[in-house]
Design a protein around this motif. Structure first.
Motif, PDB file in Angstrom:
ATOM      1  N   UNK A 433      29.129  36.861  38.999  1.00  0.00           N
ATOM      2  CA  UNK A 433      27.837  37.544  39.110  1.00  0.00           C
ATOM      3  C   UNK A 433      26.835  36.929  38.122  1.00  0.00           C
ATOM      4  N   UNK A 434      25.600  36.779  38.620  1.00  0.00           N
ATOM      5  CA  UNK A 434      24.536  36.256  37.740  1.00  0.00           C
ATOM      6  C   UNK A 434      23.542  37.376  37.464  1.00  0.00           C
ATOM      7  N   UNK A 435      23.122  37.468  36.215  1.00  0.00           N
ATOM      8  CA  UNK A 435      22.142  38.493  35.832  1.00  0.00           C
ATOM      9  C   UNK A 435      20.804  37.804  35.588  1.00  0.00           C
ATOM     10  N   UNK A 436      19.792  38.258  36.301  1.00  0.00           N
ATOM     11  CA  UNK A 436      18.494  37.596  36.242  1.00  0.00           C
ATOM     12  C   UNK A 436      17.396  38.613  35.926  1.00  0.00           C
ATOM     13  N   UNK A 451      21.654  43.558  28.128  1.00  0.00           N
ATOM     14  CA  UNK A 451      22.623  44.656  27.965  1.00  0.00           C
ATOM     15  C   UNK A 451      23.623  44.671  29.136  1.00  0.00           C
ATOM     16  N   UNK A 452      23.100  44.509  30.348  1.00  0.00           N
ATOM     17  CA  UNK A 452      23.977  44.494  31.529  1.00  0.00           C
ATOM     18  C   UNK A 452      24.915  43.286  31.476  1.00  0.00           C
ATOM     19  N   UNK A 453      24.347  42.158  31.086  1.00  0.00           N
ATOM     20  CA  UNK A 453      25.142  40.923  31.002  1.00  0.00           C
ATOM     21  C   UNK A 453      26.303  41.087  30.014  1.00  0.00           C
ATOM     22  N   UNK A 454      26.013  41.715  28.883  1.00  0.00           N
ATOM     23  CA  UNK A 454      27.057  41.918  27.863  1.00  0.00           C
ATOM     24  C   UNK A 454      28.198  42.755  28.443  1.00  0.00           C
ATOM     25  N   UNK A 461      33.692  36.569  34.855  1.00  0.00           N
ATOM     26  CA  UNK A 461      32.806  35.476  34.433  1.00  0.00           C
ATOM     27  C   UNK A 461      31.414  35.741  35.006  1.00  0.00           C
ATOM     28  N   UNK A 462      30.455  35.876  34.110  1.00  0.00           N
ATOM     29  CA  UNK A 462      29.082  36.199  34.510  1.00  0.00           C
ATOM     30  C   UNK A 462      28.145  35.152  33.919  1.00  0.00           C
ATOM     31  N   UNK A 463      26.938  35.138  34.418  1.00  0.00           N
ATOM     32  CA  UNK A 463      25.995  34.109  33.984  1.00  0.00           C
ATOM     33  C   UNK A 463      24.632  34.756  33.812  1.00  0.00           C
TER      34      UNK A 463
END
Ligand code: GAP
Length: 525
Positions: A433-436, A451-454, A461-463
């Motif tokens: 998942x990628x957070x943009x 915050x969501x990414x953390x 595995x996120x980006x």
């Protein structure tokens, strides 16, 4: 909302994927550009047959191994795992037959210094039939390396030769043979594929494919050892150890994942045939009087279903049963699962019924009993074995080529542009998942996105990506196969929901954090 965020609605229905003219070239370049696979020792000009998996490649490769291990070892009651050393006692390879028989027929071209595998070098006599008399005449020989169109290539070369030599008569269809079928008197007449001239090819000789090394400081014969050419023998030589730990009862299997090394004469087709690769092997032990055909079939079906479940589609898979006359003397049957690679239909996973050959050989060479006491049947026997054996790198390549597609999506201004997308199964995708954040100059948006990414990073595995137009950022994720992008926008600040964008359909929906984590739980397991 920006124009980019609306793309899911604008582009529906999606256009049909248009495969690239040369898919392999496109894949190799994508792999290098996006950090999936690099040629090994790239800065020194590369090393033929060796590859390095980059940041995304290593994630995907680990995902393949983890999914396989989870499904075939941890989720079954009749399987256990093993991780043996790569270098075994050299007698292992005497017992297994590799020292004497793990050979390929090698042909040298004395002029070009090229080396070929005799069974991948094809040739034919060029023959004409005289009009009227029907008399046949061989006017030369042609050769070509194995490819999708070997027969056509040989026919074209025969035709060119006929014109060059101004031979009269009707050219007959070529009878294709491989170099192992050439008679001694034919060998000097067959042209080398490198030079096009006859007279430089040597008769085939056996070439052992095991890499040799030495143990310790001595360099004499007593110190010779081998890098394992398969992980399987590590399982056989540990059979007794595993049985003696007491948890297992026939029928049961031992699985192992690890590197294998083969000094292939002709590594090719990217990672398909390399000199260092990884295998995932199972030795499944059964009683000598068990229904081995059923067990064999069950494993083939399990392999087909598993490949399909990780995005190597059933429609591109087929089976190849080795002809009885070509089986090793100990094999009762071997079936390969074949995959439609961009360069042709080739083996991906082998299923061999090996009888009790390996355990009996190790019993003979080690002097240690490999017998198993079957408490239910109250008898001792050396178990027979069914061996499903697959290459991680081949699954990687198959999944990548099946996932690759090109379609169209609108750019920021709504104009359609080409989109490259890897439709990888979520389990295999390197980034899940990628957070943009919608824009990077609004601190409150950036903070919510961080915050969501953390939180996501702890799960999978996120980006995190905040640079460039949102449409561009989607494209970058599509190209590496990220199944979901989560955009943090002004509604997030108001009501805690995000825009979830699906890679394949490009559809977007509002979703809250709980629903997002539930989706990941469901799709990634
Ligand atoms: N223990 C049985 C065995 O090793 P194999 O058919 O020689 O059988 C099993 O190899 C699998 O390993 C193949 O189906 C393929 O997926 C993979 N493999 C074999 N040689 C390979 C190579 N040179 N490069 C990449 N993968 C290879």
């Amino acid at each position: 909302m920006t124009a980019g965020l609306q793309e899911g609605y604008l582009s529906s229905p999606m256009s049909t994927p248009t495969p690239s003219a040369n898919l392999m070239e496109t894949l190799v370049s994508l792999c290098k550009r996006r950090g999936f696979i690099f040629p090994s020792s790239d800065i020194y000009g590369g090393l033929n047959g060796f590859f390095d998996y980059g940041p995304l490649g290593v994630e995907m490769k680990n995902n393949i191994k983890a999914a396989w291990w989870r499904d075939f070892v941890q989720r079954r009651d009749d399987m256990v795992g093993l991780d043996s050393s790569i270098i075994h006692h050299p007698t292992t390879w005497k017992a297994s037959g590799h020292v004497d028989n793990f050979t390929d027929p090698l042909v040298d071209c004395k002029v070009s210094k090229q080396r070929y595998r005799a069974d991948q070098l094809f040739w034919a006599a060029a023959v004409v039939e005289a009009e009227g008399t029907g008399e046949r005449q061989v006017f030369g020989y042609v050769s070509a390396l194995e490819s999708d169109r070997t027969a056509e290539e040989l026919q074209e070369k025969a035709d060119q030769l006929k014109r060059k030599k101004a031979v009269r008569g009707k050219l007959l269809p070529v009878e294709v043979k491989d170099f192992t079928q050439a008679k001694p008197e034919e060998i000097p007449l067959i042209p080398s594929p490198a030079t096009g001239e006859p007279g430089s090819l040597t008769p085939p000789r056996s070439f052992n494919m095991m890499f040799q090394t030495y143990i310790g400081a001595l360099r004499d014969g007593s110190a010779v050892a081998y890098l394992r050419p398969e992980t399987a023998q590590g399982i056989f030589i540990n059979f007794k150890n595993v049985v003696d730990t007491g948890r297992v009862k026939v029928p049961f299997g031992i699985a192992q994942v690890g590197k294998a090394f083969r000094n292939e004469i002709n590594p090719r087709n990217f990672t398909f045939r390399s000199r260092e690769f990884e295998q995932m092997e199972i030795e499944y032990f059964i009683a000598p009087d068990a229904d081995w055909q059923k067990c064999h079939r069950d494993w083939i079906d399990a392999g087909l279903a598993w490949l399909d479940s990780v995005g190597v589609p059933r429609s591109k898979l087929s089976e190849y049963a080795h002809p009885k006359e070509k089986l090793s003397h100990y094999s009762k049957g071997t079936v390969d699962i074949m995959f439609e690679f961009p360069f042709g239909v080739q083996e991906i996973w082998g299923f061999a019924a090996r009888g009790d050959f390996d355990l009996t050989q190790h019993q003979k060479f080690s002097g240690k009993s490999m017998e198993y006491f079957d408490e239910a049947a109250k008898k001792k026997y050396v178990p027979h074995v069914i061996e499903p054996s697959v290459g991680v790198d081949r699954i990687f390549l198959a999944a990548l080529s099946a996932a690759f597609s090109e379609d169209e999506a609108p750019d920021e201004k709504g104009k359609m542009e080409k989109r490259t997308v890897l439709r990888l199964s979520p389990r295999l995708a390197p980034v899940k998942v990628a957070v943009l954040p919608l824009v990077k100059n609004k601190p409150e948006l950036v903070a919510a996105a961080e915050q969501l990414y953390a939180k996501l990073k702890r799960k999978c595995v996120s980006f995190y990506d905040q640079s460039g137009a949102i449409g561009r950022r989607y494209r970058r994720q599509d190209e590496i196969g990220t199944p979901w992008c989560v955009t943090v926008d002004f509604d997030t600040l108001a009501n805690g929901t995000f825009t979830l964008r699906d890679r394949d359909s490009m559809k977007q929906e509002r979703i809250d954090e709980k629903a997002l984590f539930a989706l990941l739980d469901e799709k990634l397991n």
